[in-house]
Design an enzyme around this catalytic site. Structure first.
Site, PDB file in Angstrom:
ATOM      1  CE  LYS A   1      -6.219 -12.836 -12.607  1.00  0.00           C
ATOM      2  NZ  LYS A   1      -7.050 -11.631 -12.813  1.00  0.00           N
TER       3      LYS A   1
ATOM      4  CG  ASP B   1      -0.173  -5.605 -12.551  1.00  0.00           C
ATOM      5  OD1 ASP B   1      -0.865  -5.043 -11.676  1.00  0.00           O
ATOM      6  OD2 ASP B   1      -0.288  -6.808 -12.831  1.00  0.00           O
TER       7      ASP B   1
ATOM      8  CG  ASP C   1      -4.956  -8.383 -12.339  1.00  0.00           C
ATOM      9  OD1 ASP C   1      -5.524  -9.486 -12.299  1.00  0.00           O
ATOM     10  OD2 ASP C   1      -3.723  -8.271 -12.178  1.00  0.00           O
TER      11      ASP C   1
ATOM     12  CD  GLN D   1      -3.860 -10.456 -16.554  1.00  0.00           C
ATOM     13  OE1 GLN D   1      -3.240 -11.501 -16.772  1.00  0.00           O
ATOM     14  NE2 GLN D   1      -3.656  -9.737 -15.474  1.00  0.00           N
TER      15      GLN D   1
ATOM     16  CD  GLN E   1       4.943 -11.231 -16.786  1.00  0.00           C
ATOM     17  OE1 GLN E   1       4.365 -10.674 -15.867  1.00  0.00           O
ATOM     18  NE2 GLN E   1       4.768 -12.510 -17.067  1.00  0.00           N
TER      19      GLN E   1
ATOM     20  CG  HIS F   1       3.826  -6.574 -15.460  1.00  0.00           C
ATOM     21  ND1 HIS F   1       4.328  -6.751 -14.181  1.00  0.00           N
ATOM     22  CD2 HIS F   1       2.629  -7.200 -15.460  1.00  0.00           C
ATOM     23  CE1 HIS F   1       3.467  -7.434 -13.454  1.00  0.00           C
ATOM     24  NE2 HIS F   1       2.417  -7.721 -14.207  1.00  0.00           N
TER      25      HIS F   1
ATOM     26  CD  GLU G   1      -2.898  -5.970 -15.086  1.00  0.00           C
ATOM     27  OE1 GLU G   1      -3.251  -7.128 -14.757  1.00  0.00           O
ATOM     28  OE2 GLU G   1      -2.032  -5.738 -15.947  1.00  0.00           O
TER      29      GLU G   1
END
Length: 419
Positions: A331, A238, A307, A329, A173, A195, A273
């Site tokens: 996390k 993202d 996400d 995702q 990212q 990302h 995302e």
């Protein structure tokens, strides 16, 4: 092998705690900080240092196993636990956990991890997710040390999985430095990038998404011009719900725009995302379903990654069962005990959904190392390079732990074959 002592130390994470509410209310950036007063309880500044706690378990033979408690960058909002400050939570670890874990036999990771992940404190509440995260890392390391094995081998045996024989694709990212850090990622041959941190419609997505389209075109050109022969990374963006904001959450408008993004990055595969944020788990599932149907009707080959509102193991199961995304995702700090992250990866894979073993920039090198072992034992689609936003450090920690462990596993296999 038994645990004979528990020791803690306060530490720093690889990034910062940010008061998301204050930022959304218009807090102005001032260099690397923000002007104004914090809004979320627990914060003393809109951006403040990320804090961690190392939990060290001393074994009866003198070995020390450890894990790091850490929480996400945007703590204290969205149903998450409060801001995680070491000064506040170190005493809880010693008062609530130490008496219960000392003397325990290290025969099985899964059972011990589940017990402490579900533990209820004397005040009737569960432990903070960050504590459950770090404690279960330490338990896994302790069981591995007791058995003289890698953490990956312990997971593989207890969950009946096959160990990876090749590296798991690493996702780098870039943070806001989305041009320079792409160059770094290309030089290092990262399999998934960038990302991009596309979290603002006006400054990062642009009107009708033009800023991101220009960035996507630049990204494609940069990879083709600078990448080594045969280099074909996955483009994973993202967008933090900004596409939904820009197109009024209209599935048709969002699908047409995603088709433009696909064309902008061809011939590379595109993952997006968090295309929208519908404000609730139920709403997000419905919105993703509508968008995915529109994409299928138009035959647009973009992978959608869930996400927002997909935080816990229960959330992940619901999103997977609903069939509304190509990837979830996971996390890791938000799931608490790493046993939940393991189960989340395995559940997604079993049901044909891509598993992204993610996390946050606000973790530590230790939590990343443990996540690498989870990845090697569960074979997710990709793993996040963490912690931090500097690219180099996260890639180094993730890549090197993976290569070390794979080398050890190969050596063990060769030794057993030679016997």
């Amino acid at each position: 092998m038994r645990i004979v002592d528990l020791i803690t130390s306060a530490g720093l994470t690889g990034f910062y705690f940010d008061d998301q509410k204050a930022i959304k209310l218009g807090a102005k950036e001032d260099g690397f900080t923000y002007r104004g007063e914090p809004v979320t309880p627990g914060f003393t500044a809109i951006r403040q240092k990320g804090e961690s706690i190392s939990i060290m378990l001393v074994l009866e033979d003198g070995q020390v196993a450890y894990g790091d408690c850490a929480a996400v960058q945007y703590s204290g909002v969205g149903g998450r636990d409060p801001l995680f400050l070491a000064e506040e939570y170190v005493p809880i670890i010693h008062q609530e956990i130490a008496p219960k874990i000392m003397g325990r036999e290290l025969s099985c990771f899964q059972e011990l991890a589940q017990e402490f992940d579900r533990m209820i404190q004397s005040n009737g509440q569960r432990l903070h997710t960050a504590i459950r995260y770090g404690l279960t890392q330490a338990i896994l390391d302790a069981v591995a040390k007791a058995q003289h094995r890698t953490m990956a081998e312990v997971i593989a045996e207890e969950y009946n999985t096959s160990l990876a024989v090749e590296p798991i694709p690493v996702f780098a990212q870039t943070g806001d430095d989305r041009y320079l850090n792409v160059d770094k990622s290309i030089i290092k041959g990262v399999p998934v990038l960038p990302h991009g941190l596309i979290n603002n419609v006006k400054t990062k997505l642009g009107k009708e998404g033009r800023i991101l389209l220009d960035y996507a075109s630049w990204l494609r050109k940069r990879i083709l011009e600078s990448g080594p022969s045969g280099y074909s990374p996955v483009i994973h963006l993202d967008v933090y719900g900004t596409i939904g904001l820009a197109f009024d959450d209209d599935p048709k408008g969002m699908a047409i725009y995603l088709g433009e993004l696909v064309e902008a990055v061809e011939p590379f595969k595109l993952r997006v995302e968090g295309p929208m944020d519908a404000g609730s788990r139920k709403g997000q599932i419905q919105a993703l379903k509508a968008l995915r149907n529109e994409l299928r009707t138009r035959n647009i080959p973009v992978e959608i990654v869930a996400d927002e509102w997909c935080n816990t193991l229960e959330d992940i199961i619901e999103f997977v069962d609903a069939g509304v995304c190509d990837m979830v995702q996971i996390k890791t700090p938000d799931l608490g005990g790493i046993n939940n992250s393991i189960e989340a990866v395995l559940y997604a894979i079993k049901h044909g959904v891509g598993a992204y073993l993610g996390g946050t920039c606000n973790e530590t090198e230790r939590s990343c190392q443990v996540c690498v072992h989870i990845a090697l034992a569960t074979n997710p689609t990709q793993i996040l390079a963490k912690p931090g936003m500097g690219v180099d450090e996260g890639i180094m920690i993730t890549h090197n732990e993976m290569q070390r462990t794979l080398a050890l596993l190969r050596a063990k296999k060769n030794l057993s074959i030679g016997r």
